[in-house]
Design a protein around this motif. Structure first.
Motif, PDB file in Angstrom:
ATOM      1  N   SER A 230     110.201  84.913 127.883  1.00  0.00           N
ATOM      2  CA  SER A 230     111.190  85.433 128.833  1.00  0.00           C
ATOM      3  C   SER A 230     112.614  85.036 128.486  1.00  0.00           C
ATOM      4  O   SER A 230     113.562  85.640 128.991  1.00  0.00           O
ATOM      5  N   THR A 231     112.802  84.012 127.653  1.00  0.00           N
ATOM      6  CA  THR A 231     114.131  83.562 127.280  1.00  0.00           C
ATOM      7  C   THR A 231     114.270  83.598 125.769  1.00  0.00           C
ATOM      8  O   THR A 231     113.290  83.473 125.032  1.00  0.00           O
ATOM      9  N   SER A 232     115.485  83.753 125.316  1.00  0.00           N
ATOM     10  CA  SER A 232     115.764  83.750 123.884  1.00  0.00           C
ATOM     11  C   SER A 232     115.775  82.309 123.372  1.00  0.00           C
ATOM     12  O   SER A 232     115.942  81.364 124.151  1.00  0.00           O
ATOM     13  N   PRO A 233     115.604  82.103 122.064  1.00  0.00           N
ATOM     14  CA  PRO A 233     115.658  80.723 121.531  1.00  0.00           C
ATOM     15  C   PRO A 233     116.986  80.035 121.796  1.00  0.00           C
ATOM     16  O   PRO A 233     117.022  78.819 122.006  1.00  0.00           O
ATOM     17  N   GLU A 234     118.088  80.811 121.818  1.00  0.00           N
ATOM     18  CA  GLU A 234     119.390  80.204 122.095  1.00  0.00           C
ATOM     19  C   GLU A 234     119.450  79.683 123.523  1.00  0.00           C
ATOM     20  O   GLU A 234     119.969  78.589 123.786  1.00  0.00           O
ATOM     21  N   GLU A 235     118.903  80.478 124.488  1.00  0.00           N
ATOM     22  CA  GLU A 235     118.896  80.022 125.881  1.00  0.00           C
ATOM     23  C   GLU A 235     117.983  78.809 126.062  1.00  0.00           C
ATOM     24  O   GLU A 235     118.318  77.875 126.805  1.00  0.00           O
ATOM     25  N   ALA A 236     116.825  78.813 125.393  1.00  0.00           N
ATOM     26  CA  ALA A 236     115.928  77.660 125.485  1.00  0.00           C
ATOM     27  C   ALA A 236     116.572  76.413 124.910  1.00  0.00           C
ATOM     28  O   ALA A 236     116.434  75.305 125.462  1.00  0.00           O
ATOM     29  N   CYS A 237     117.306  76.561 123.814  1.00  0.00           N
ATOM     30  CA  CYS A 237     118.012  75.416 123.222  1.00  0.00           C
ATOM     31  C   CYS A 237     119.085  74.884 124.171  1.00  0.00           C
ATOM     32  O   CYS A 237     119.237  73.668 124.338  1.00  0.00           O
ATOM     33  N   HIS A 256     110.351  67.783 111.620  1.00  0.00           N
ATOM     34  CA  HIS A 256     110.432  68.655 110.440  1.00  0.00           C
ATOM     35  C   HIS A 256     111.726  69.470 110.471  1.00  0.00           C
ATOM     36  O   HIS A 256     111.714  70.707 110.552  1.00  0.00           O
ATOM     37  N   ILE A 257     112.842  68.770 110.409  1.00  0.00           N
ATOM     38  CA  ILE A 257     114.132  69.433 110.637  1.00  0.00           C
ATOM     39  C   ILE A 257     114.460  70.462 109.551  1.00  0.00           C
ATOM     40  O   ILE A 257     115.086  71.492 109.834  1.00  0.00           O
ATOM     41  N   GLN A 258     114.012  70.229 108.321  1.00  0.00           N
ATOM     42  CA  GLN A 258     114.292  71.214 107.283  1.00  0.00           C
ATOM     43  C   GLN A 258     113.518  72.500 107.520  1.00  0.00           C
ATOM     44  O   GLN A 258     114.056  73.606 107.383  1.00  0.00           O
ATOM     45  N   GLN A 259     112.266  72.376 107.907  1.00  0.00           N
ATOM     46  CA  GLN A 259     111.469  73.560 108.247  1.00  0.00           C
ATOM     47  C   GLN A 259     112.040  74.264 109.479  1.00  0.00           C
ATOM     48  O   GLN A 259     112.074  75.489 109.553  1.00  0.00           O
ATOM     49  N   TRP A 260     112.501  73.466 110.445  1.00  0.00           N
ATOM     50  CA  TRP A 260     113.106  74.049 111.644  1.00  0.00           C
ATOM     51  C   TRP A 260     114.384  74.808 111.280  1.00  0.00           C
ATOM     52  O   TRP A 260     114.644  75.888 111.808  1.00  0.00           O
ATOM     53  N   TRP A 261     115.175  74.254 110.391  1.00  0.00           N
ATOM     54  CA  TRP A 261     116.433  74.897 109.995  1.00  0.00           C
ATOM     55  C   TRP A 261     116.177  76.197 109.241  1.00  0.00           C
ATOM     56  O   TRP A 261     116.906  77.174 109.399  1.00  0.00           O
ATOM     57  N   ASP A 262     115.130  76.215 108.411  1.00  0.00           N
ATOM     58  CA  ASP A 262     114.798  77.442 107.687  1.00  0.00           C
ATOM     59  C   ASP A 262     114.253  78.521 108.614  1.00  0.00           C
ATOM     60  O   ASP A 262     114.471  79.721 108.388  1.00  0.00           O
ATOM     61  N   THR A 263     113.548  78.127 109.651  1.00  0.00           N
ATOM     62  CA  THR A 263     112.972  79.104 110.581  1.00  0.00           C
ATOM     63  C   THR A 263     114.015  79.663 111.525  1.00  0.00           C
ATOM     64  O   THR A 263     113.982  80.849 111.874  1.00  0.00           O
ATOM     65  N   ALA A 264     114.959  78.843 111.975  1.00  0.00           N
ATOM     66  CA  ALA A 264     115.979  79.278 112.924  1.00  0.00           C
ATOM     67  C   ALA A 264     116.932  80.275 112.270  1.00  0.00           C
ATOM     68  O   ALA A 264     117.282  80.156 111.095  1.00  0.00           O
ATOM     69  N   GLY A 265     117.354  81.249 113.064  1.00  0.00           N
ATOM     70  CA  GLY A 265     118.301  82.234 112.576  1.00  0.00           C
ATOM     71  C   GLY A 265     119.732  81.740 112.663  1.00  0.00           C
ATOM     72  O   GLY A 265     120.017  80.643 113.167  1.00  0.00           O
ATOM     73  N   PRO A 266     120.677  82.553 112.183  1.00  0.00           N
ATOM     74  CA  PRO A 266     122.089  82.128 112.241  1.00  0.00           C
ATOM     75  C   PRO A 266     122.580  81.894 113.661  1.00  0.00           C
ATOM     76  O   PRO A 266     123.372  80.978 113.902  1.00  0.00           O
ATOM     77  N   ALA A 267     122.118  82.723 114.616  1.00  0.00           N
ATOM     78  CA  ALA A 267     122.578  82.552 116.002  1.00  0.00           C
ATOM     79  C   ALA A 267     122.090  81.230 116.584  1.00  0.00           C
ATOM     80  O   ALA A 267     122.840  80.513 117.258  1.00  0.00           O
ATOM     81  N   LEU A 268     120.833  80.882 116.332  1.00  0.00           N
ATOM     82  CA  LEU A 268     120.294  79.622 116.855  1.00  0.00           C
ATOM     83  C   LEU A 268     120.964  78.426 116.184  1.00  0.00           C
ATOM     84  O   LEU A 268     121.255  77.424 116.835  1.00  0.00           O
ATOM     85  N   ARG A 269     121.235  78.531 114.889  1.00  0.00           N
ATOM     86  CA  ARG A 269     121.922  77.432 114.220  1.00  0.00           C
ATOM     87  C   ARG A 269     123.321  77.224 114.789  1.00  0.00           C
ATOM     88  O   ARG A 269     123.743  76.081 115.037  1.00  0.00           O
ATOM     89  N   ALA A 270     124.043  78.322 114.984  1.00  0.00           N
ATOM     90  CA  ALA A 270     125.397  78.205 115.530  1.00  0.00           C
ATOM     91  C   ALA A 270     125.368  77.622 116.940  1.00  0.00           C
ATOM     92  O   ALA A 270     126.207  76.783 117.301  1.00  0.00           O
ATOM     93  N   SER A 271     124.404  78.066 117.759  1.00  0.00           N
ATOM     94  CA  SER A 271     124.298  77.529 119.123  1.00  0.00           C
ATOM     95  C   SER A 271     123.964  76.044 119.100  1.00  0.00           C
ATOM     96  O   SER A 271     124.531  75.247 119.866  1.00  0.00           O
ATOM     97  N   PHE A 272     123.069  75.646 118.210  1.00  0.00           N
ATOM     98  CA  PHE A 272     122.688  74.233 118.118  1.00  0.00           C
ATOM     99  C   PHE A 272     123.875  73.372 117.712  1.00  0.00           C
ATOM    100  O   PHE A 272     124.138  72.321 118.318  1.00  0.00           O
ATOM    101  N   LEU A 273     124.625  73.801 116.692  1.00  0.00           N
ATOM    102  CA  LEU A 273     125.779  73.022 116.245  1.00  0.00           C
ATOM    103  C   LEU A 273     126.870  72.974 117.302  1.00  0.00           C
ATOM    104  O   LEU A 273     127.530  71.943 117.487  1.00  0.00           O
ATOM    105  N   SER A 274     127.054  74.092 118.029  1.00  0.00           N
ATOM    106  CA  SER A 274     128.061  74.108 119.084  1.00  0.00           C
ATOM    107  C   SER A 274     127.683  73.185 120.235  1.00  0.00           C
ATOM    108  O   SER A 274     128.519  72.433 120.752  1.00  0.00           O
ATOM    109  N   LEU A 275     126.420  73.234 120.653  1.00  0.00           N
ATOM    110  CA  LEU A 275     125.975  72.365 121.738  1.00  0.00           C
ATOM    111  C   LEU A 275     126.007  70.902 121.324  1.00  0.00           C
ATOM    112  O   LEU A 275     126.347  70.021 122.130  1.00  0.00           O
TER     113      LEU A 275
END
Length: 415
Positions: A230-237, A256-275
């Motif tokens: 029901s929520t996007s990965p960015e909203e869940a983050c 497994h941060i490297q695997q997590w970084w490879d799986t996450a898209g550009p939008a999720l990465r940007a949201s994570f770094l911003s938060l």
């Protein structure tokens, strides 16, 4: 009728966040509630209180000054508070638990709220009852029990803790788990080194150790971010970061941060770094990540989050020969030598035959209760007479039953 108090329980269901995906009914209710709260002139005589466990779901307009002026956060109880709650729920036990046992139990109940601790005490008492009198589950009759012979022990609390899952762990499994006793001799030294390094670079951890308080762990695992449809990965983050700020001091855990970084898209990465950048540097929130590759093989953006020269990178060392020897010695000589526990019940232990409990004596009513019962019976009889009178009058006016209004002639009905 002032002075008065208006209390809204679960106010997030009445006044949720207004958005385009919401129906017009909820938006109208929120607007009406805002207008009514603004119209309260005598705020000193009318107090409005709202309660919720989902603060992020309330419309932000309700949280401005003039509506809900103050916010009180009731977090999970710490070690001393858990001990006080245990004392409250076990104060009538005979004998009461010792102080040392309450200290040990409060240490194990990390993440338990007051209702969870009460449920643990209740379940422990039931476990003690099952252990002392297993006969009560084999019959439907009431048995005569000796309550003074039931004593709640540590094994009953251990069984209750295995059956109970705290409320904070039911929505999502907590990644915080103690080191297994099987591998403690092998990895205990490395774990102590990690804790010492953590205390040096994260001063809030040392303060938590002094108060014997464990931090709340929020996982940013891929299953948490991508598991809710029901929520996007960015909203869940963003929700995880909000919860971490609300329950600080807390820990953000990324396995497994490297695997997590490879799986996450550009939008999720940007949201994570911003938060992550929005958290102040001295805020009591720790970012903890693990990986199975060396630090130099990580993505450059991940390497920029951790400074190796400040001791923020720890490489898990290979166990020493002494640690490996202790591990195999305990595994072979101690654990493997013990026989597995038998699940068969010994037939020699015959169950005690308990006498049936006598029926409870009838309760003696007082004189006032007798008078009240007589008045109720007279009222019922009066209502019954009125009801039957109405029925008989309607039957007497009906032509089909006119023959029944006259006395019966015995000569005519004689067979």
């Amino acid at each position: 009728m002032r002075p008065s108090i208006i209390f809204f329980d679960e106010i997030d269901g009445l006044a949720p966040v207004r958005s385009s995906r919401q129906d017009q009914i909820h938006s109208s209710i929120v607007s009406t509630l805002l207008a009514l709260m603004d119209g309260l002139d005598s705020r000193g005589e009318v107090v409005v209180i709202g309660a919720t466990n989902r603060l992020d779901s309330i419309d932000p307009a309700l949280r401005r000054p003039g509506r809900f002026d103050r916010e009180f956060l009731f977090g999970l109880p710490d070690r001393e508070a858990r001990k006080d709650i245990l004392k409250i729920h076990t104060r009538q036990w005979k004998p009461p638990p010792s102080e040392d046992f309450l200290d040990e139990l409060s240490e194990k109940c990390v993440g338990y709220c007051g209702a969870d601790i009460r449920a643990v005490c209740t379940e422990a008492a039931l476990c003690a009852l099952r252990r002392r009198y297993p006969q009560i589950y084999g019959t439907s009759q009431k048995l005569l029990l000796d309550v003074s012979s039931i004593a709640v022990s540590s094994c009953d609390f251990a069984a209750a803790l295995k059956k109970m899952s705290p409320t904070s762990h039911r929505s999502a499994a907590s990644p915080a788990k103690p080191l297994s006793p099987v591998v403690h001799l092998l990895l205990g030294g490395a774990l102590q080194e990690i804790l010492n390094a953590l205390q040096r670079m994260f001063p809030h951890a040392e303060e938590g150790m002094k108060r014997k308080r464990r931090f709340t762990v929020h996982s940013l695992d891929s299953a948490v971010l991508f598991g809710v449809s029901s929520t996007s990965p960015e909203e869940a983050c963003a929700q995880v970061f909000c919860e971490a700020k609300r329950t600080s001091p807390s820990i953000l855990y990324i396995p497994h941060i490297q695997q997590w970084w490879d799986t996450a898209g550009p939008a999720l990465r940007a949201s994570f770094l911003s938060l992550l950048g929005s958290i102040p540097s001295f805020s009591p929130i720790l970012l903890l990540a693990t990986c199975s590759v060396s630090f130099q093989q990580l993505d450059p953006e991940i390497q920029s989050l951790f400074r190796e020269d400040y001791g923020e990178v720890y490489v898990l060392r290979v166990p020493t020969q002494q640690e490996r020897t202790s591990f195999f010695q305990d595994l072979i000589l101690n654990q493997a030598a013990e026989a597995p526990p038998s699940k068969r019940k010994t037939l020699s232990q015959a169950m005690e035959v308990l006498p049936l409990a006598p029926p409870p004596p009838p309760r003696k009513m007082s004189e006032q209760e007798h008078l009240r019962l007589e008045e109720q019976e007279e009222d019922v009889l009066r209502e019954l007479r009125l009801f039957l009178r109405n029925i008989t009058e309607r039957l007497s006016l009906d032509r089909r039953f006119k023959a029944f209004t006259k006395p019966v002639d015995i000569e005519e009905v004689r067979v």
